[in-house]
Scaffold this motif. Structure first.
Motif, PDB file in Angstrom:
ATOM      1  N   TYR A  84     -21.506  18.444 -13.186  1.00  0.00           N
ATOM      2  CA  TYR A  84     -22.461  17.893 -14.157  1.00  0.00           C
ATOM      3  C   TYR A  84     -21.460  17.233 -15.271  1.00  0.00           C
ATOM      4  O   TYR A  84     -21.709  16.219 -15.948  1.00  0.00           O
ATOM      5  CB  TYR A  84     -23.356  18.923 -14.549  1.00  0.00           C
ATOM      6  CG  TYR A  84     -24.207  18.761 -15.909  1.00  0.00           C
ATOM      7  CD1 TYR A  84     -25.250  18.628 -15.143  1.00  0.00           C
ATOM      8  CD2 TYR A  84     -24.648  19.357 -16.710  1.00  0.00           C
ATOM      9  CE1 TYR A  84     -26.324  18.086 -16.267  1.00  0.00           C
ATOM     10  CE2 TYR A  84     -24.572  18.782 -17.408  1.00  0.00           C
ATOM     11  CZ  TYR A  84     -25.969  18.159 -17.480  1.00  0.00           C
ATOM     12  OH  TYR A  84     -27.556  17.829 -18.128  1.00  0.00           O
ATOM     13  N   LEU A  85     -20.544  18.166 -15.853  1.00  0.00           N
ATOM     14  CA  LEU A  85     -19.856  17.131 -16.797  1.00  0.00           C
ATOM     15  C   LEU A  85     -18.949  16.222 -16.910  1.00  0.00           C
ATOM     16  O   LEU A  85     -18.941  15.658 -17.452  1.00  0.00           O
ATOM     17  CB  LEU A  85     -19.023  18.086 -17.715  1.00  0.00           C
ATOM     18  CG  LEU A  85     -18.890  19.052 -17.839  1.00  0.00           C
ATOM     19  CD1 LEU A  85     -18.462  20.255 -18.628  1.00  0.00           C
ATOM     20  CD2 LEU A  85     -20.323  18.900 -19.486  1.00  0.00           C
ATOM     21  N   GLY A  86     -18.411  15.942 -15.320  1.00  0.00           N
ATOM     22  CA  GLY A  86     -18.130  14.729 -15.033  1.00  0.00           C
ATOM     23  C   GLY A  86     -18.972  13.564 -14.854  1.00  0.00           C
ATOM     24  O   GLY A  86     -18.552  12.349 -14.728  1.00  0.00           O
ATOM     25  N   GLY A  87     -20.346  14.040 -14.202  1.00  0.00           N
ATOM     26  CA  GLY A  87     -21.425  12.828 -14.431  1.00  0.00           C
ATOM     27  C   GLY A  87     -21.967  12.421 -15.388  1.00  0.00           C
ATOM     28  O   GLY A  87     -21.866  11.241 -15.836  1.00  0.00           O
ATOM     29  N   LEU A  88     -21.724  13.172 -16.791  1.00  0.00           N
ATOM     30  CA  LEU A  88     -22.606  12.836 -17.575  1.00  0.00           C
ATOM     31  C   LEU A  88     -20.859  11.661 -18.465  1.00  0.00           C
ATOM     32  O   LEU A  88     -21.378  10.940 -19.539  1.00  0.00           O
ATOM     33  CB  LEU A  88     -22.665  14.173 -19.105  1.00  0.00           C
ATOM     34  CG  LEU A  88     -23.646  14.951 -18.208  1.00  0.00           C
ATOM     35  CD1 LEU A  88     -23.689  15.945 -19.132  1.00  0.00           C
ATOM     36  CD2 LEU A  88     -24.974  14.184 -19.231  1.00  0.00           C
ATOM     37  N   ALA A  89     -20.279  12.255 -17.760  1.00  0.00           N
ATOM     38  CA  ALA A  89     -18.484  11.304 -18.670  1.00  0.00           C
ATOM     39  C   ALA A  89     -19.008  10.114 -17.935  1.00  0.00           C
ATOM     40  O   ALA A  89     -18.965   8.773 -18.659  1.00  0.00           O
ATOM     41  CB  ALA A  89     -17.379  11.890 -18.437  1.00  0.00           C
ATOM     42  N   LEU A  90     -18.739   9.974 -16.751  1.00  0.00           N
ATOM     43  CA  LEU A  90     -19.254   8.730 -16.146  1.00  0.00           C
ATOM     44  C   LEU A  90     -20.140   7.848 -15.886  1.00  0.00           C
ATOM     45  O   LEU A  90     -20.714   6.755 -16.524  1.00  0.00           O
ATOM     46  CB  LEU A  90     -19.081   8.987 -14.431  1.00  0.00           C
ATOM     47  CG  LEU A  90     -19.863   7.949 -13.655  1.00  0.00           C
ATOM     48  CD1 LEU A  90     -18.244   6.913 -13.895  1.00  0.00           C
ATOM     49  CD2 LEU A  90     -19.817   8.121 -11.626  1.00  0.00           C
ATOM     50  N   MET A  91     -21.847   8.572 -16.788  1.00  0.00           N
ATOM     51  CA  MET A  91     -22.357   7.781 -17.117  1.00  0.00           C
ATOM     52  C   MET A  91     -22.037   7.603 -17.915  1.00  0.00           C
ATOM     53  O   MET A  91     -22.685   5.636 -18.754  1.00  0.00           O
ATOM     54  CB  MET A  91     -23.446   8.946 -17.223  1.00  0.00           C
ATOM     55  CG  MET A  91     -25.334   8.073 -18.112  1.00  0.00           C
ATOM     56  SD  MET A  91     -25.943   7.146 -16.597  1.00  0.00           S
ATOM     57  CE  MET A  91     -26.524   7.693 -15.642  1.00  0.00           C
TER      58      MET A  91
END
Length: 504
Positions: A84-91
């Motif tokens: 989830y945190l990886g997705g937020l960072a990529l977004m």
């Protein structure tokens, strides 16, 4: 820490998680729909044809749809918080880069990366809420998540129109950065680290199914888009569509044979559940398509500004917000079949109204009333129909059941957008208009005819959705047995559950 203090901390934690997921919803769902109003501005800024500008929408939706099941399974293996945190960072990073791009190809690639990020965020939101909330509050937590996701999706055009009118199209990406950073920072400090013992072990990832599902959707979307760019006489788009059909057949064959498939096909063999899935797909198709029809017709035919267009589209968001809680009240007396069918009927009335508005010059009052009907219908429809999909299943099969619904939902959004853009794009080409950059002078009525055809298609799709909802059988009145079996491997009849206990 005293037992009372410890209990108070535990009671606050679920709501903190809900705040984190709400920020994630705003980041992903607003981002997915706000760019609708910016297609004319982006088309003009880069001097690109309509078929290329369409990919600003399709690229995001394609990568999201094709990867959402893959990331849902990966989260079981590597942990929800990390993914989830990886997705937020990529977004956040992709949004920052998109605000400063100098060419359309780079922007399309970044939109793909945003879709990848969204695919890692969306399935984890529901799972984290289910992990955090106690059983007595789980229905409330998930229903709030449904409402926030739906409202964020519908509010996209309003937010996009306001930002576009004030600051230009690049602001639609730049505004994601502070929200993304806040969501990431809050997630780091709020979300607890998962116990490694709770992660799935011994599961073989379905690489073949994942690859074939991605290939199917990619070939399908590219084929539809290239019909507009290459023309109906060119053989290449049809070869891509045939390739998509072949990939789909191979995917279904693989899913029947692998031990741990991405999609449990047994869930769609029951008539009632299969028809509920079909209804959800058709309703989502029409919902995404009508946004394209309304937004582009307002800007291209009526000469409305992005802010005015966003305000018109916001009628959908407001009616969804108002109508969603009504489904829970209606479910006290009427079955999910009855309530969801009523929502489908109300939406159908709205689509007929949109078609009539295009026939009589797009009067604002009729268009607003039609969009309120569509939004209200979708608000009433979603929760009870999802309850019908999930009802009667044991706990260990509800996750994959909702996963199938999520894939169908996002596939329908992608297809509805792509096919509507294809119809409108062909009408523009027939009128010798090569993009969305300027309002269209249409003395021959070709472009207006394209919009009317797209609106007529929505009526057909909405009619099919209502027919599927009515045809799945079951009682009309609500029936809540005092007790029900707690574990079954399969289900043949619908068992009522709370309409707020499932998430999108």
């Amino acid at each position: 820490m005293s037992p009372e203090s410890s209990l108070a901390v535990r009671d606050r934690y679920p709501w903190k998680v809900l705040v984190v997921t709400t920020l994630g919803s705003l980041l992903t769902f607003v981002n997915s729909t706000s760019l609708n109003v910016a297609l004319p501005a982006i088309s003009e800024a880069f001097s690109i044809p309509a078929a290329t500008a369409d990919w600003m929408l399709v690229a995001y939706m394609l990568s999201l749809t094709s990867l959402i099941l893959v990331f849902a399974r990966i989260s079981d293996l590597v942990g929800r918080k990390r993914l989830y945190l990886g997705g937020l960072a990529l977004m956040t990073a992709a949004s920052l880069a998109a605000a400063f791009v100098a060419d359309p190809t780079t922007l399309i690639v970044l939109r793909c990366l945003q879709g990848v990020a969204a695919a890692s965020i969306i399935p984890n939101m529901n799972a984290m809420i289910a992990d955090a909330f106690p059983h007595r509050l789980l229905a409330l937590g998930l229903s709030l998540n449904i409402m926030m996701a739906s409202v964020a999706s519908m509010m996209g055009p309003l937010v996009g129109g306001a930002l576009l009118g004030a600051f230009g199209w690049r602001s639609l990406f730049l505004v994601n950065v502070p929200f993304g950073f806040a969501a990431l920072l809050l997630g780091v400090f709020v979300l607890r680290r998962e116990d490694r013992a709770n992660r799935a072990r011994g599961i073989r990832f379905d690489f073949a199914g994942a690859t074939l599902s991605i290939a199917t959707l990619a070939l399908l979307m590219i084929g539809i888009n290239r019909l507009s760019a290459w023309g109906w006489q060119d053989l290449r788009p049809y070869l891509l569509l045939v390739g998509a059909a072949v990939m789909l057949l191979l995917f279904l064959a693989v899913e029947r044979r692998v031990r741990e498939p991405l999609i449990d096909l047994a869930l769609i063999r029951e008539k009632a559940r299969a028809l509920a899935y079909a209804t959800a797909f058709l309703m989502s198709f029409a919902q995404s398509a009508v946004m394209v029809v309304v937004i582009l017709s307002q800007q291209l035919l009526m000469g409305a500004s992005p802010a005015q267009t966003g305000l018109v589209a916001a009628a959908l968001a407001g009616s969804v917000m108002v109508a969603s809680p009504l489904s829970g009240l209606l479910a006290k007396w009427w079955s999910s079949r009855t309530v969801s069918s009523a929502g489908a009927l109300l939406s159908l009335i709205g689509y007929v109204g949109v078609f009539i508005s295009l026939m009589v010059g797009n009067p604002t009052s009729l268009l607003f009333a039609s969009l309120i009907c569509i939004g209200g219908g979708n608000g009433i429809f979603t929760a009870p129909n999802t309850a019908a999909i999930m009802g009667g299943l044991p706990v260990n099969r509800r996750g994959i059941s909702n996963g199938i619904r999520s894939v169908l939902f996002n596939s329908a959004l992608t297809l509805g957008t792509a096919i509507t853009l294809l119809i409108i794009g062909q009408s523009l080409l027939a009128a010798d208009v090569d993009g969305y950059g300027e309002p269209v002078l249409d003395p021959s009525g070709v472009v207006v005819g394209g919009f009317r055809f797209a609106a007529a298609l929505l009526i057909v799709v909405a009619t099919a959705a209502l027919a599927c909802s009515l045809s799945r059988g079951g009682p009309w009145r609500a029936s809540f047995p005092d007790s029900e079996p707690r574990a079954r491997s399969t289900a043949t009849t619908e068992q009522p559950i709370s309409v707020g206990s499932v998430a999108p």
